[in-house]
Design a protein around this motif. Structure first.
Motif, short mmCIF file in Angstrom:
data_model
loop_
_atom_site.label_atom_id
_atom_site.label_comp_id
_atom_site.label_asym_id
_atom_site.label_seq_id
_atom_site.Cartn_x
_atom_site.Cartn_y
_atom_site.Cartn_z
N UNK A 118 0.83 -1.21 0.00
CA UNK A 118 0.00 0.00 0.00
C UNK A 118 0.86 1.26 0.00
N UNK A 119 2.03 1.18 0.65
CA UNK A 119 2.94 2.33 0.65
C UNK A 119 3.70 2.44 -0.67
N UNK A 135 -0.98 5.41 11.42
CA UNK A 135 -1.91 4.67 12.28
C UNK A 135 -2.91 5.58 12.95
N UNK A 136 -2.67 6.89 12.88
CA UNK A 136 -3.36 7.82 13.76
C UNK A 136 -4.21 8.86 13.04
N UNK A 214 8.20 15.98 0.15
CA UNK A 214 6.84 15.98 0.66
C UNK A 214 6.49 14.55 1.10
N UNK A 215 5.88 14.43 2.25
CA UNK A 215 5.54 13.12 2.78
C UNK A 215 4.06 12.83 2.54
N UNK A 216 3.80 11.77 1.80
CA UNK A 216 2.42 11.32 1.60
C UNK A 216 2.11 10.26 2.65
N UNK A 217 0.99 10.39 3.33
CA UNK A 217 0.59 9.41 4.33
C UNK A 217 -0.48 8.48 3.78
N UNK A 218 -0.32 7.19 4.09
CA UNK A 218 -1.29 6.16 3.72
C UNK A 218 -1.80 5.52 5.01
N UNK A 219 -3.09 5.45 5.18
CA UNK A 219 -3.65 4.89 6.41
C UNK A 219 -3.39 3.39 6.49
#
Length: 253
Positions: A118-119, A135-136, A214-219
């Motif tokens: 997923x990442x 996670x948050x 830039x940091x992309x976040x994946x749940x």
């Protein structure tokens, strides 16, 4: 070599788009090390070649013996003679990594390697260069993970550190302390990592952001490990070290 085998290898080489170094820092994880290595080994990530690097950080239980019994070429295993901390183990892994990208995999069973794909997806789709698994990005689960006071403290402590990161470095982040940080190895060119312990998390985040990434976040969802099961993070002490690291690296180094 038969032509059929050569052609299969050629086709596989054409579809691979990334070599990913999965670094697994290990310290006294004899109960989980065999299972996590099996999970990482079995996980197939389309279009990705895996390189698995295990760094035993001076374990004093049966972890080293289990790692020494592993045969084959599936893992690159490195032993520290003395315990130096998670950051020291990760730095050793990075020095020995040959992949285009690097991700950290804890040796307990909190993070399942099935989440790695997923990442990787935004990287392969060229939508990001750095991806964190958050996670948050949610409210606390007061009847589940955060039902114990130590875990609710950890939840809000992490959210606070992530807020401080967002304010200091100008990019919104919800889970700075996540284990799953995926970044290109080239991003570390010119960067000196100093952390020996858990302060690796704020240091690498600070230095990637200062370099313009830039940091992309994946749940993601994880299964938190309790302190009675061997969890090593000290919420207060390590939290204060992380806060100081965020402030320090904003203005220095």
């Amino acid at each position: 070599m038969p032509k059929s085998i050569k052609s299969k290898k050629a086709r596989r080489a054409r579809i691979l788009k990334m070599k990913l170094s999965i670094i697994i820092p290990v310290y006294n994880e004899e109960k989980t090390i065999a299972e996590i290595l099996e999970r990482v080994k079995k996980e197939i990530i389309p279009e990705v070649e895996k390189e698995i690097i295990v760094v035993d950080d001076g374990s004093t239980d049966g972890t080293r013996q289990k790692l020494k019994s592993i045969k084959g070429n599936d893992f690159k295993i490195i032993f520290h003679e003395k315990n130096g901390g998670k950051g020291a183990a990760v730095r050793t892994g990075i020095k020995n990594a040959t992949g285009d990208y690097i991700i950290i995999q804890d040796a307990d069973l909190e993070y399942h390697p099935k989440l790695i794909k997923d990442l990787v997806k935004p990287i392969l789709e060229k939508k990001a260069e750095v991806v964190y698994g958050t996670r948050l990005n949610r409210m606390p689960h007061l009847n589940e993970e955060e039902s114990k006071h130590l875990f609710i403290l950890h939840f809000f402590g992490n959210r606070f550190l992530s807020l401080v990161t967002s304010i200091l470095y100008g990019q919104w982040i919800t889970d700075m302390e996540t284990c799953y940080k995926l970044f290109p190895k080239k991003a570390l060119d010119g960067i000196k990592l100093n952390a020996r312990g858990f302060e690796f998390e704020p240091e690498i985040t600070a230095k990637l952001l200062k370099k313009g990434y830039k940091i992309k976040e994946v749940s993601i969802s994880v299964i938190p490990r309790g302190y009675d099961e061997g969890k090593k993070l000290n919420t207060v002490n390590d939290g204060l070290k992380a806060l100081w690291s965020l402030i320090k690296y904003r203005f220095l180094d």
